[in-house]
Design an enzyme around this catalytic site. Structure first.
Site, PDB file in Angstrom:
ATOM      1  N   LYS A  77      24.210 -14.366 -27.299  1.00 21.73           N
ATOM      2  CA  LYS A  77      24.409 -12.916 -27.418  1.00 21.73           C
ATOM      3  C   LYS A  77      23.328 -12.321 -28.298  1.00 21.73           C
ATOM      4  O   LYS A  77      22.869 -12.952 -29.266  1.00 21.73           O
ATOM      5  CB  LYS A  77      25.773 -12.598 -28.044  1.00 21.73           C
ATOM      6  CG  LYS A  77      26.243 -11.176 -27.788  1.00 21.73           C
ATOM      7  CD  LYS A  77      26.701 -11.007 -26.351  1.00 21.73           C
ATOM      8  CE  LYS A  77      27.218  -9.612 -26.075  1.00 21.73           C
ATOM      9  NZ  LYS A  77      27.741  -9.483 -24.692  1.00 21.73           N
ATOM     10  N   GLY A 181      39.713   3.096 -21.764  1.00 20.35           N
ATOM     11  CA  GLY A 181      38.261   3.017 -21.715  1.00 20.35           C
ATOM     12  C   GLY A 181      37.734   3.306 -20.319  1.00 20.35           C
ATOM     13  O   GLY A 181      38.025   2.569 -19.380  1.00 20.35           O
ATOM     14  N   GLY A 183      34.405   3.600 -19.327  1.00 23.28           N
ATOM     15  CA  GLY A 183      32.982   3.362 -19.210  1.00 23.28           C
ATOM     16  C   GLY A 183      32.639   2.974 -17.783  1.00 23.28           C
ATOM     17  O   GLY A 183      33.428   3.185 -16.855  1.00 23.28           O
ATOM     18  N   VAL A 185      32.541   0.150 -16.219  1.00 26.35           N
ATOM     19  CA  VAL A 185      33.468  -0.786 -15.581  1.00 26.35           C
ATOM     20  C   VAL A 185      34.870  -0.199 -15.508  1.00 26.35           C
ATOM     21  O   VAL A 185      35.542  -0.286 -14.478  1.00 26.35           O
ATOM     22  CB  VAL A 185      33.493  -2.126 -16.333  1.00 26.35           C
ATOM     23  CG1 VAL A 185      34.538  -3.065 -15.741  1.00 26.35           C
ATOM     24  CG2 VAL A 185      32.113  -2.783 -16.298  1.00 26.35           C
ATOM     25  N   GLY A 186      35.327   0.419 -16.591  1.00 29.74           N
ATOM     26  CA  GLY A 186      36.683   0.935 -16.645  1.00 29.74           C
ATOM     27  C   GLY A 186      36.999   1.929 -15.545  1.00 29.74           C
ATOM     28  O   GLY A 186      38.050   1.843 -14.897  1.00 29.74           O
TER      29      GLY A 186
END
Length: 348
Positions: A77, A181, A183, A185-186
């Site tokens: 990450k 959420g 965003g 993807v949401g």
């Protein structure tokens, strides 16, 4: 400063960008299965130390995600901590270049991808500056493009499988689902669930999204979805949403969503299990994006075959929950045992 998790990682580099001074952490948890892969998160934190801790948590989860998805990669990450007042938009190119320098220093042992605050265009620059070590460049540049749709597709497959395990039926039509959420993807997942016939109630810190959500057949929440009576709760915002407090009052029977690191700590997994709330580990539910990128860019699969592989997330969720039930362990314990067993087979 040394986090206890740091000793569990193969390598962690914490540097100040030579152009921006931003604290950039690249954490490589494991390369036993292959090069570490993981997104590049660019956001503000209370301190640079919190950014480091997030990188450590997320890289470990990414290693589990790769193993559970059956990908020949490890986990890593990148976290770049924005200054308190944010970064002037004119300095963005400098920041991505700073990140690319750190990624390049791993000489192929870590491959970056997009995450919160980064885009396919950013990956194109990192790809050019870091010897090709970035996923999800725009399709016009030979990459697999934005992975949000694939991530959302995987979430829906995971949710339907979890729904079947929890309630004994495969159709989610008529169910009540809360999505926190909206965003990239949401909102895609929410609209897909609504098309499946579910009553989908959504919320986001950005209330300006309400009108668009309602135009697309979604309801805007007027209550706290973490406490609302739901068939399914979908965490699709940032991590740490499920604390011991919220888990103790959550009234959803099933929790499954794409947000990384949904659990504030491992004890929340045990608490949800004690309360008979079925939680699908986010490292599997949210694996669609990285499966999409690897399938298109490394395995050479076409769109149809790639979508089929992403859809297999549902089968994997069913297997994981059955494993947990048979062995009387929590879903998180099951995920760790399955991913560890997968790693041992790779190294045998």
């Amino acid at each position: 400063m040394r986090d206890a998790r740091q000793s569990e990682h193969e390598e962690v580099r914490i540097v100040r960008g030579t152009r921006t001074g931003a604290t950039i952490t690249v954490a490589v948890y494991s390369t036993e299965r292959g090069p570490a892969i993981g997104g590049c998160r660019i956001m503000s934190y209370p301190s640079w130390r919190e950014g480091v801790r997030d990188a450590l948590r997320l890289s470990e989860a990414m290693a589990m995600k790769s193993a559970l998805a059956g990908l020949p990669y490890g986990g890593g990450k990148t976290v770049a901590v924005l200054p308190g007042g944010g970064l002037d938009t004119t300095r963005r190119l400098d920041l991505i270049t700073d990140i690319a320098e750190v990624v390049a220093g791993f000489e192929g042992r870590y491959i970056a991808g997009p995450d919160i605050g980064s885009t396919p265009d950013d990956m194109a620059l990192i790809h050019r500056l870091a010897q090709g070590n970035a996923f999800c460049r725009p399709e016009a540049e030979g990459g697999s493009g934005n992975s949000s749709a694939a991530t959302a597709r995987g979430v829906v497959a995971a949710l339907i499988a979890g729904f079947h395990h929890r309630y004994g039926v495969s159709s989610i039509a008529g169910s009540k689902i809360g999505v926190i959420g909206l965003g990239h993807v949401g909102h895609l997942a929410a609209e897909s669930l609504a098309r499946e016939g579910a009553r989908v109630i959504v919320t986001d810190i950005d209330s300006s999204l309400r009108a668009d959500a309602e135009r697309n057949g979604l309801e805007w929440a007027t209550t706290d979805l973490l406490r609302d009576e739901l068939d399914v709760l979908v965490p699709a915002a940032t991590g740490g949403m499920l604390t011991r407090e919220t888990a103790s009052t959550c009234r959803a029977g099933l929790i499954v969503g794409p947000a990384n690191n949904q659990l504030a700590d491992d004890s929340v997994d045990a608490l949800l299990h004690q309360r008979s709330v079925t939680w699908v580990p986010d490292m599997l539910a949210g694996a669609g994006g990285i499966i999409h990128a690897v399938s298109r860019e490394k395995l050479g699969l076409d769109a149809e075959r790639t979508n089929a592989v992403v859809g297999q997330i549902g089968d994997k969720v069913g297997q994981l929950l059955a494993y947990a039930q048979e062995r009387h362990v929590t879903p998180l314990q099951a995920a760790r045992e399955i991913s560890s067993d997968t790693d041992s087979k790779v190294n045998a």
